[in-house]
Design a protein around this motif. Structure first.
Motif, PDB file in Angstrom:
ATOM      1  N   HIS A  82    -105.286 -27.768   8.596  1.00  0.00           N
ATOM      2  CA  HIS A  82    -104.685 -27.991   9.906  1.00  0.00           C
ATOM      3  C   HIS A  82    -103.656 -26.875  10.170  1.00  0.00           C
ATOM      4  CE1 HIS A  82    -101.563 -29.349  12.819  1.00  0.00           C
ATOM      5  NE2 HIS A  82    -102.564 -29.918  13.364  1.00  0.00           N
ATOM      6  N   ASP A  83    -102.914 -26.385   9.353  1.00  0.00           N
ATOM      7  CA  ASP A  83    -102.032 -25.279   9.296  1.00  0.00           C
ATOM      8  C   ASP A  83    -102.836 -23.807   9.653  1.00  0.00           C
ATOM      9  OD1 ASP A  83     -99.938 -26.769   8.966  1.00  0.00           O
ATOM     10  OD2 ASP A  83     -99.573 -26.150   6.679  1.00  0.00           O
ATOM     11  N   ASP A  84    -103.968 -23.655   8.780  1.00  0.00           N
ATOM     12  CA  ASP A  84    -104.757 -22.607   9.109  1.00  0.00           C
ATOM     13  C   ASP A  84    -105.276 -22.516  10.496  1.00  0.00           C
ATOM     14  OD1 ASP A  84    -104.316 -21.748   6.504  1.00  0.00           O
ATOM     15  OD2 ASP A  84    -106.513 -22.577   5.864  1.00  0.00           O
ATOM     16  N   ARG A  85    -105.653 -23.563  11.012  1.00  0.00           N
ATOM     17  CA  ARG A  85    -106.223 -23.647  12.427  1.00  0.00           C
ATOM     18  C   ARG A  85    -105.294 -23.264  13.468  1.00  0.00           C
ATOM     19  NH1 ARG A  85    -108.053 -28.995  12.595  1.00  0.00           N
ATOM     20  NH2 ARG A  85    -108.926 -28.871  10.399  1.00  0.00           N
ATOM     21  N   SER A  86    -104.093 -23.851  13.200  1.00  0.00           N
ATOM     22  CA  SER A  86    -102.831 -23.793  14.171  1.00  0.00           C
ATOM     23  C   SER A  86    -102.362 -22.123  14.239  1.00  0.00           C
ATOM     24  CB  SER A  86    -101.699 -24.395  14.021  1.00  0.00           C
ATOM     25  OG  SER A  86    -101.272 -24.432  12.660  1.00  0.00           O
ATOM     26  N   ARG A  87    -102.651 -21.543  12.940  1.00  0.00           N
ATOM     27  CA  ARG A  87    -101.841 -20.148  12.763  1.00  0.00           C
ATOM     28  C   ARG A  87    -103.175 -19.158  13.544  1.00  0.00           C
ATOM     29  NH1 ARG A  87    -101.515 -20.299   6.809  1.00  0.00           N
ATOM     30  NH2 ARG A  87     -99.734 -21.596   6.755  1.00  0.00           N
ATOM     31  N   SER A  88    -104.569 -19.580  13.339  1.00  0.00           N
ATOM     32  CA  SER A  88    -105.476 -18.734  13.794  1.00  0.00           C
ATOM     33  C   SER A  88    -105.375 -18.782  15.636  1.00  0.00           C
ATOM     34  CB  SER A  88    -106.784 -18.924  13.338  1.00  0.00           C
ATOM     35  OG  SER A  88    -107.163 -20.400  13.802  1.00  0.00           O
ATOM     36  N   THR A  89    -104.926 -20.044  16.049  1.00  0.00           N
ATOM     37  CA  THR A  89    -104.775 -20.370  17.475  1.00  0.00           C
ATOM     38  C   THR A  89    -103.673 -19.429  18.122  1.00  0.00           C
ATOM     39  OG1 THR A  89    -105.824 -22.363  17.238  1.00  0.00           O
ATOM     40  CG2 THR A  89    -104.581 -21.949  19.207  1.00  0.00           C
ATOM     41  N   SER A  90    -102.596 -19.321  17.163  1.00  0.00           N
ATOM     42  CA  SER A  90    -101.427 -18.707  17.628  1.00  0.00           C
ATOM     43  C   SER A  90    -101.472 -17.213  17.706  1.00  0.00           C
ATOM     44  CB  SER A  90    -100.152 -19.341  16.991  1.00  0.00           C
ATOM     45  OG  SER A  90    -100.181 -18.881  15.526  1.00  0.00           O
ATOM     46  N   ARG A  91    -102.145 -16.642  16.590  1.00  0.00           N
ATOM     47  CA  ARG A  91    -102.702 -15.284  16.505  1.00  0.00           C
ATOM     48  C   ARG A  91    -103.425 -14.819  17.623  1.00  0.00           C
ATOM     49  NH1 ARG A  91    -104.957 -14.980  11.092  1.00  0.00           N
ATOM     50  NH2 ARG A  91    -103.365 -16.409  10.056  1.00  0.00           N
ATOM     51  N   SER A  92    -104.598 -15.783  17.960  1.00  0.00           N
ATOM     52  CA  SER A  92    -105.183 -15.148  19.241  1.00  0.00           C
ATOM     53  C   SER A  92    -104.671 -15.535  20.583  1.00  0.00           C
ATOM     54  CB  SER A  92    -106.542 -15.993  19.253  1.00  0.00           C
ATOM     55  OG  SER A  92    -106.432 -17.555  19.424  1.00  0.00           O
ATOM     56  N   THR A  93    -103.772 -16.328  20.800  1.00  0.00           N
ATOM     57  CA  THR A  93    -103.145 -16.295  22.051  1.00  0.00           C
ATOM     58  C   THR A  93    -101.976 -15.005  21.912  1.00  0.00           C
ATOM     59  OG1 THR A  93    -103.090 -18.593  21.711  1.00  0.00           O
ATOM     60  CG2 THR A  93    -101.480 -17.906  23.254  1.00  0.00           C
ATOM     61  N   SER A  94    -101.146 -15.103  20.885  1.00  0.00           N
ATOM     62  CA  SER A  94    -100.294 -13.923  20.874  1.00  0.00           C
ATOM     63  C   SER A  94    -100.930 -12.553  20.880  1.00  0.00           C
ATOM     64  CB  SER A  94     -99.399 -13.842  19.652  1.00  0.00           C
ATOM     65  OG  SER A  94    -100.041 -13.999  18.567  1.00  0.00           O
ATOM     66  N   GLY A  95    -101.991 -12.729  20.254  1.00  0.00           N
ATOM     67  CA  GLY A  95    -102.817 -11.014  20.408  1.00  0.00           C
ATOM     68  C   GLY A  95    -103.503 -10.770  21.652  1.00  0.00           C
ATOM     69  N   SER A  96    -103.832 -11.558  22.510  1.00  0.00           N
ATOM     70  CA  SER A  96    -103.875 -11.409  23.861  1.00  0.00           C
ATOM     71  C   SER A  96    -102.878 -11.063  24.705  1.00  0.00           C
ATOM     72  CB  SER A  96    -104.922 -12.483  24.669  1.00  0.00           C
ATOM     73  OG  SER A  96    -104.016 -13.578  24.881  1.00  0.00           O
ATOM     74  N   ASN A  97    -101.647 -11.577  24.429  1.00  0.00           N
ATOM     75  CA  ASN A  97    -100.263 -11.055  25.186  1.00  0.00           C
ATOM     76  C   ASN A  97     -99.964  -9.541  24.862  1.00  0.00           C
ATOM     77  OD1 ASN A  97    -100.470 -13.663  26.422  1.00  0.00           O
ATOM     78  ND2 ASN A  97     -99.027 -14.666  25.096  1.00  0.00           N
ATOM     79  N   ASP A  98    -100.165  -9.424  23.388  1.00  0.00           N
ATOM     80  CA  ASP A  98     -99.741  -8.391  22.839  1.00  0.00           C
ATOM     81  C   ASP A  98    -100.623  -7.012  23.444  1.00  0.00           C
ATOM     82  OD1 ASP A  98     -97.702  -9.232  21.500  1.00  0.00           O
ATOM     83  OD2 ASP A  98     -98.909  -9.236  19.537  1.00  0.00           O
ATOM     84  N   GLN A  99    -101.802  -7.371  23.627  1.00  0.00           N
ATOM     85  CA  GLN A  99    -102.988  -6.536  24.370  1.00  0.00           C
ATOM     86  C   GLN A  99    -102.547  -6.151  25.549  1.00  0.00           C
ATOM     87  OE1 GLN A  99    -107.061  -7.676  24.052  1.00  0.00           O
ATOM     88  NE2 GLN A  99    -107.844  -5.854  24.409  1.00  0.00           N
ATOM     89  N   ASP A 100    -102.180  -7.178  26.466  1.00  0.00           N
ATOM     90  CA  ASP A 100    -102.072  -7.071  27.871  1.00  0.00           C
ATOM     91  C   ASP A 100    -100.528  -6.280  28.118  1.00  0.00           C
ATOM     92  OD1 ASP A 100    -103.910  -8.718  28.556  1.00  0.00           O
ATOM     93  OD2 ASP A 100    -102.930 -10.339  28.819  1.00  0.00           O
ATOM     94  N   TRP A 101     -99.794  -6.463  27.130  1.00  0.00           N
ATOM     95  CA  TRP A 101     -98.256  -5.690  27.125  1.00  0.00           C
ATOM     96  C   TRP A 101     -98.592  -4.304  26.864  1.00  0.00           C
ATOM     97  CZ3 TRP A 101     -95.413  -3.054  23.509  1.00  0.00           C
ATOM     98  CH2 TRP A 101     -94.384  -2.749  23.778  1.00  0.00           C
ATOM     99  N   SER A 102     -99.396  -3.979  25.887  1.00  0.00           N
ATOM    100  CA  SER A 102     -99.546  -2.727  25.516  1.00  0.00           C
ATOM    101  C   SER A 102    -100.424  -1.848  26.658  1.00  0.00           C
ATOM    102  CB  SER A 102    -100.289  -2.515  24.339  1.00  0.00           C
ATOM    103  OG  SER A 102    -101.508  -2.946  24.239  1.00  0.00           O
ATOM    104  N   SER A 103    -101.168  -2.627  27.243  1.00  0.00           N
ATOM    105  CA  SER A 103    -101.905  -1.746  28.221  1.00  0.00           C
ATOM    106  C   SER A 103    -101.297  -1.537  29.380  1.00  0.00           C
ATOM    107  CB  SER A 103    -103.288  -2.636  28.553  1.00  0.00           C
ATOM    108  OG  SER A 103    -102.965  -3.829  29.051  1.00  0.00           O
ATOM    109  N   SER A 104    -100.358  -2.120  29.747  1.00  0.00           N
ATOM    110  CA  SER A 104     -99.218  -1.936  30.904  1.00  0.00           C
ATOM    111  C   SER A 104     -98.173  -0.984  30.819  1.00  0.00           C
ATOM    112  CB  SER A 104     -98.733  -3.265  31.325  1.00  0.00           C
ATOM    113  OG  SER A 104     -97.811  -3.777  30.396  1.00  0.00           O
TER     114      SER A 104
END
Length: 105
Positions: A82-104
């Motif tokens: 359960h912890d591994d799944r929640s970590r991977s979900t938060s990483r994929s969510t934060s990763g997309s936000n980081d990508q949007d931020w860095s491209s702007s």
């Protein structure tokens, strides 16, 4: 022990024999690998745990005559997955936000 597939020791969960509040034999997780006594190893996945339970591998591996309970190990494995799944979900969510931020910038 469950799926009987070889893996590096650091990838496996060590389990040992212990006792519950009523003095019955129970298999307990030993993630640090420091508990004294005989231990056995299995992959920290529900699939491998289920196979070990179905094959009654805990009693044989730990050389216990009575059928030990394995609920503490099952709870530990489920919580870890359960912890591994929640970590991977938060990483994929934060990763997309980081990508949007860095491209702007």
């Amino acid at each position: 022990m469950g799926c009987r597939t070889r893996a590096a020791k650091r990838e496996l969960l060590r389990v040992t024999a212990g006792s519950d509040a009523h003095g019955r034999s129970v298999v307990v997780p030993d993630p640090d690998g420091t508990a004294p006594g005989r231990g056995a190893h299995l992959h920290p996945t529900t699939g491998c745990y289920d196979l070990a339970v179905r094959r009654k591998a805990f009693g044989r591996a730990l050389r216990l005559t009575d059928g030990p309970g394995s609920a503490p190990v099952g709870e530990w494995v489920a919580a870890r997955e359960h912890d591994d799944r929640s970590r991977s979900t938060s990483r994929s969510t934060s990763g997309s936000n980081d990508q949007d931020w860095s491209s702007s910038s």
